[in-house]
Write an enzyme that holds these catalytic residues in place. Structure first.
Site, PDB file in Angstrom:
ATOM      1  N   ASP A  22      -7.654  18.829 -14.191  1.00 48.73           N
ATOM      2  CA  ASP A  22      -7.948  17.465 -14.637  1.00 48.73           C
ATOM      3  C   ASP A  22      -7.549  17.409 -16.110  1.00 48.73           C
ATOM      4  OD1 ASP A  22      -9.098  15.164 -15.693  1.00 48.73           O
ATOM      5  OD2 ASP A  22     -10.862  15.258 -14.406  1.00 48.73           O
TER       6      ASP A  22
ATOM      7  N   TYR B 256     -16.117  17.344 -14.835  1.00 50.46           N
ATOM      8  CA  TYR B 256     -16.571  15.950 -14.928  1.00 50.46           C
ATOM      9  C   TYR B 256     -17.662  15.682 -13.873  1.00 50.46           C
ATOM     10  CZ  TYR B 256     -16.319  10.861 -14.647  1.00 50.46           C
ATOM     11  OH  TYR B 256     -16.632   9.529 -14.632  1.00 50.46           O
TER      12      TYR B 256
ATOM     13  N   ARG C 113       0.855  -1.193   0.000  1.00 48.21           N
ATOM     14  CA  ARG C 113       0.000   0.000   0.000  1.00 48.21           C
ATOM     15  C   ARG C 113       0.887   1.239   0.000  1.00 48.21           C
ATOM     16  NH1 ARG C 113      -1.580   1.676   4.652  1.00 48.21           N
ATOM     17  NH2 ARG C 113      -2.397  -0.317   5.385  1.00 48.21           N
TER      18      ARG C 113
ATOM     19  N   LYS D 116      -8.809   6.464 -19.495  1.00 47.66           N
ATOM     20  CA  LYS D 116      -9.149   7.002 -20.804  1.00 47.66           C
ATOM     21  C   LYS D 116      -7.957   6.913 -21.765  1.00 47.66           C
ATOM     22  CE  LYS D 116     -12.827   7.758 -18.392  1.00 47.66           C
ATOM     23  NZ  LYS D 116     -13.159   9.022 -17.754  1.00 47.66           N
TER      24      LYS D 116
HETATM   25  C1  LIG Z   1     -13.548   9.442 -16.502  1.00 47.81           C
HETATM   26  C2  LIG Z   1     -13.123  10.736 -15.968  1.00 47.81           C
HETATM   27  C3  LIG Z   1     -12.829  10.900 -14.610  1.00 47.81           C
HETATM   28  C4  LIG Z   1     -13.019   9.785 -13.598  1.00 47.81           C
HETATM   29  O1  LIG Z   1     -12.141   8.728 -13.835  1.00 47.81           O
HETATM   30  P1  LIG Z   1     -12.463   7.197 -13.433  1.00 47.81           P
HETATM   31  O2  LIG Z   1     -11.228   6.495 -13.850  1.00 47.81           O
HETATM   32  O3  LIG Z   1     -13.689   6.795 -14.187  1.00 47.81           O
HETATM   33  O4  LIG Z   1     -12.695   7.174 -11.965  1.00 47.81           O
HETATM   34  C5  LIG Z   1     -12.393  12.142 -14.190  1.00 47.81           C
HETATM   35  N1  LIG Z   1     -12.262  13.183 -15.042  1.00 47.81           N
HETATM   36  C6  LIG Z   1     -12.538  13.047 -16.355  1.00 47.81           C
HETATM   37  C7  LIG Z   1     -12.369  14.219 -17.245  1.00 47.81           C
HETATM   38  C8  LIG Z   1     -12.979  11.837 -16.862  1.00 47.81           C
HETATM   39  O5  LIG Z   1     -13.275  11.740 -18.151  1.00 47.81           O
END
Ligand SMILES: *Cc1c(COP(=O)(O)O)cnc(C)c1O
Length: 386
Positions: free
Chosen positions: A174, A102, A50, A199
């Site tokens: 982000d 998001y 961890r 993504k």
């Molecule tokens: C998908 C996404 C998230 C969240 O990510 P997860 O891996 O699904 O928890 C956060 N910000 C953006 C812009 C996203 O497209």
């Protein structure tokens, strides 16, 4: 020292490159929870997975390298990364978020952190005057996305970073949609970058992962403490998959952009399209700013379907383009933001920020671009009701 400086090479050789002990060109999957210690207080740098794991550490040093930050952290999901970053704040603190943030980021602030007295305010951060006016004594951070999902609105990251510095508050980006291949917010002055590694970084729709990168030793220490305390870490095998995905990010992203630009140009001319949002079109909002802070417009686009077309039929008529949440994989995905990705945002707010009922978002994949267009064309034809 490495003799390369280009991001394309860094994607493949950045962070910890291969395995010194064996010569393996890939970092091994250290599938272990614990480590044998040589004596009390004597170990080889690892005690418990961890706290630290060599495969995860390779990924963490890679993302820090790519973003130009001081330290990287890998989490079990993008939301786990965002949650860890938001755990830097305390009762009474207020976070400003972009109006198109998001949906999950909005939800965790609205429904989880709110319970601990950390509040938020939704601000149209693409308007810097409005942003600066909204900063009061409680505001401790600005959390933005650029381009922001789903209408791809652009915020001037450098200017937001300057506003943050002026008011002595943290700025967080982000960077999921752009990835460090196209945009490096820390180089533009922000303090923290978060990613959904699910993504583009992973790139194959086979993994849930999250990353965070910080720009200072102080933040690195605090976030390492939070990561170890709250425990939302990425597993060794998933860390390996994410490293593997990142190696091909450059070639994939180049193709995503080529295809998205082609589809955007074609949709723009289509009678079934009322409005189109793609940062690569010169008439798009913030086009010049986006050009100055990125090296490409990415692979995401959205459009409003004309009322003469039945939106249900449109989605049901698509053949290989899948109706699905998520984005950034090799395959083209399509979604309906108001009922899917952005459903957790209240209706009134959705209307205000342009997430209307006939809005459709496409994550343009790396298939043949004419095939993608053909699939869309036949869906327009089948869904036309005149
Ligand atoms: C998908 C996404 C998230 C969240 O990510 P997860 O891996 O699904 O928890 C956060 N910000 C953006 C812009 C996203 O497209």
């Amino acid at each position: 020292m490495s003799n390369y400086s280009n991001i394309d090479s860094k994607l493949i050789h950045g962070g910890i490159d291969g395995d010194e002990n064996t010569g393996a060109v890939n970092v091994p999957i250290f599938q272990t929870s614990t480590y044998k210690q040589q004596g009390l207080g004597k170990n080889k740098g690892y005690e418990y997975s961890r706290t630290g794991n060599p495969t995860r550490q390779a990924l963490e040093s890679l993302i820090a390298d790519l973003e130009g930050g001081v330290a990287g952290f890998a989490f079990a999901s993008g939301m786990a990364a965002t949650t860890a970053v938001l755990s830097l704040f305390k009762t009474g603190d207020k976070i400003i978020i972009s109006s198109n943030v998001y949906g999950g980021t909005f939800r965790v602030l609205d429904k989880v952190f709110n319970n601990f007295g950390i509040t938020y305010e939704i601000v149209e951060t693409s308007d810097l005057a409005i942003l600066e006016k909204s900063i009061d004594a409680d505001v401790k951070a600005i959390f933005i996305e650029s381009p922001a999902n789903p209408i791809l609105s652009i915020t001037d990251i450098k200017e937001v970073a300057l506003i943050g510095k002026k008011h002595n508050i943290l700025t967080i980006v982000d960077n999921t949609f752009m990835t460090p291949y196209l945009q490096r917010p820390i180089e533009l002055g922000v303090d923290i970058v978060v990613h959904s590694g699910t993504k583009y970084l992973g790139g194959h729709s086979d993994l849930i992962a999250g990353l965070a990168v910080v720009n200072s030793e102080e933040l690195a220490e605090r976030l390492a403490f939070i990561q170890n305390s709250t425990g939302g870490i990425l597993q060794p095998f998933d860390s390996f998959l994410l490293i593997r995905g990142i190696k091909t990010l450059g070639v994939r992203m180049d193709r995503h952009i080529e295809n998205a630009l082609f589809i955007a140009e074609e949709l723009k001319k289509h009678p079934g399209v009322k409005a189109i949002y793609y940062p690569g079109l010169p008439e798009s909002q913030g086009y010049e700013i986006n050009k100055s802070q990125t090296s490409g417009p990415g692979g995401m686009l959205s459009f409003e379907l004309d009322e003469k077309y039945n939106i249900h039929k449109f989605f049901e008529s698509l053949e290989f383009i899948s109706l699905a949440e998520s984005l950034g994989g090799v395959e083209s995905l399509i979604c309906h933001p108001s009922s899917m990705t952005h459903a957790s945002i209240p209706y009134e707010i959705r209307q205000k920020v342009g997430i209307v009922e006939n809005l459709i978002r496409i994550s343009v994949g790396i298939e043949n671009k004419k095939d993608i267009l053909n699939d869309l064309e036949q869906a327009f034809l089948k869904s036309y009701e005149g």
